[in-house]
Design a protein around this motif. Sequence first.
Motif: not given
Length: 673
Positions: A13-16, A42-44, A171-175, A200-205
């Motif tokens: 995953c991107w975030d580790t 703290g966000h997972i 939003a899903s893969t690189n939170i 979800q990310t597009a909705k934020l744009a």
Amino acid sequence: MEEKNISACPLNCWDTCGFTVTVEDDTVVKVEGNKQHPVTKGHICSRGRMLETRTNSPLRITKPLKKIAGNFEEITWKQALDEIAEKLISIKENDGTTAVLHSHDYSNNGLLKNLDYRFFNCYGGVTEVVGSLCWGAGIEAQIWDFGNSAAHAPEDIFKSKHVVVWGRNAASTNIHLFSNLIEAKKKGIHVTVIDPLYHQTAKLADTYIAVRPGMDGLLAIGVIKELKKMNALAFDFIKKYTYGYEEFEEYVDEIEMAEITEQTSVDEETIKKLAYQYSHGPTATFLGLGLQRYANGGHTIRLIDALVALSGNVGIEGGGANYGHLPVGQSFDVSNLLLENRKTASRTFTRMNQAEKILSEHEPPIKMAFVSRGNPLTQLPDTNRVEKAFASIDTVVVIDQFMTDTAGLADYVLPCTTVFEEEDIYYASMYHSYVNYGPKVVPPKGEAKSDLWIWRELAKRLGFGEDFAFSEEEFLKMGLQSLEKKGITLERIKAEGFVKLPVPDVPWSDFTFKTPTGKYEFTTTLPVKEGEEPALRFTYPLESVKSSKRKNYPYHLLSKHPARSNHSQNYHILNDHRVVVEISEKIAKERNLADSDEVIIWNERGEVSGQIKIMKKSHDDTINIDEGRWKKLGGTVNVLTSSGRSEIGLGGIQYDCLVDIKKSVIAQEQNNS
Ligand code: SF4
């Protein structure tokens, strides 16, 4: 008694993320984010939290299994390892070591996971799979352009004026990128999302652009043409620090804007606005992986890199063509662990087409497949062929925690530990540059063993036990050797839980690139393989508006990552049997489909059944079915995808996929009755 431990997410995953894991009576009871972690704070996500369920699940395989007369029976570790070792010795003597296929992927990361290569090198060298289902074309592209694939530090985004998220559903893969996008917007930074899917990310744009699948490179050319028209190219950068621009400029001039707008489905006004954003930077670009899973995927990344470079957004704070972050993995001495020199034979299959090769290669034929850290029957493209290929192998050994589709087809299944039952250090060459410590916090469930224990025991039986006569700590230190000089020791990583690696926060800030010319290269001067085009070009995807196949299969099928499962890892835990087929509003109208309708999607490779969900605003000709679903839980989308490889690099082309769709009358009647 309850105790809290620092740990880390091992998933690909991107975030580790950094974890805090609560343990009670030798059982993991909760997985939370570590609030002290400087990036993940703290966000997972639910995939991380579900590692607790995976560890405690009653579905875990807890004893070695052998298939006898079509059924699995529990056997002892001694019997399993003795029999597998005996077969490995016999294959080596009779067919040569390359008659063994090591089919693996990256489901669980960790420095010690690389020791599978050490084992097979010491055995004499097997048939290894190379290339990537995930990001291979794009990585090669950035190596051609910059000499490496390097990203900006996560917090650098706040120095941008504009941010373009190109094909990445953060939003899903690189939170944590997604959290930063929310913050960036609050600070007045303009966010554009370019993607065929309105997620979800597009909705934020602030601006969403629904590009036709596979046409992202052509869109980048459109923006470059507009920058030229505006006289807004970074001429100083081009003159001093690039190679091959003139040839590329001539090529760009030949392409008509009318072709670009028609094929990308993006109008000229939108292209002009994008050109404005790139010329009024700093503008950060975050590239996703899906947009390069096409035959033209490498050139797509190269063309977007070119746009970033030509607009002066390379090597500056708040800029960047952020794709991979290889300097993270390159910080470690992985080669110390591998013992490459022990290999006396070798053969490679590409990861994508290993099934064809299993069926067609006879010198030597594959006699045994060893599957680790992967579930090829679900994840490899063209599933029907993959199933046939693996079923044709005399002996299939699978190391896994659960009875996946692939494990179900195996002759031996060896149960392995989860992240909380073994010690390792974790990093990802994708987003940030921290390495995290993950101690063993609970005992293994049943008789599960770490991958390293399995390699050690087999090595002893095969006569090279001394190559594995090292503790976990000793192996970790081997991999950290050069970092120790920079003060990054195993002791420090253990004590602090996470340590930043010595990787620049802004790559290429000295404008010295790692290419053969030392410049940013529009035409690569690296040696290219047969069929690879060194100059920067746009080519149409194999299955596109231009291909003859479109007459029969008019729609583009994408297969994005599922939100709640890292690839195929959680579908059985979610107990989710419903294949969701997301379609555009236009397709719904053309095929007279409504939400929840039962449908069949098919092409010449296979068919999948599922239930309709209509996507608003997504590109008109686009369908999505999330990847990763097991055969026994509804069927994998990879029944439909192609096992071809990208034009440059060794990348998968699963998104290069045309299909048709229709209502399933039988399923509908069954539902209604
Ligand atoms: S899957 Fe990714 S986002 Fe989720 S917890 Fe693991 S590293 Fe973090």
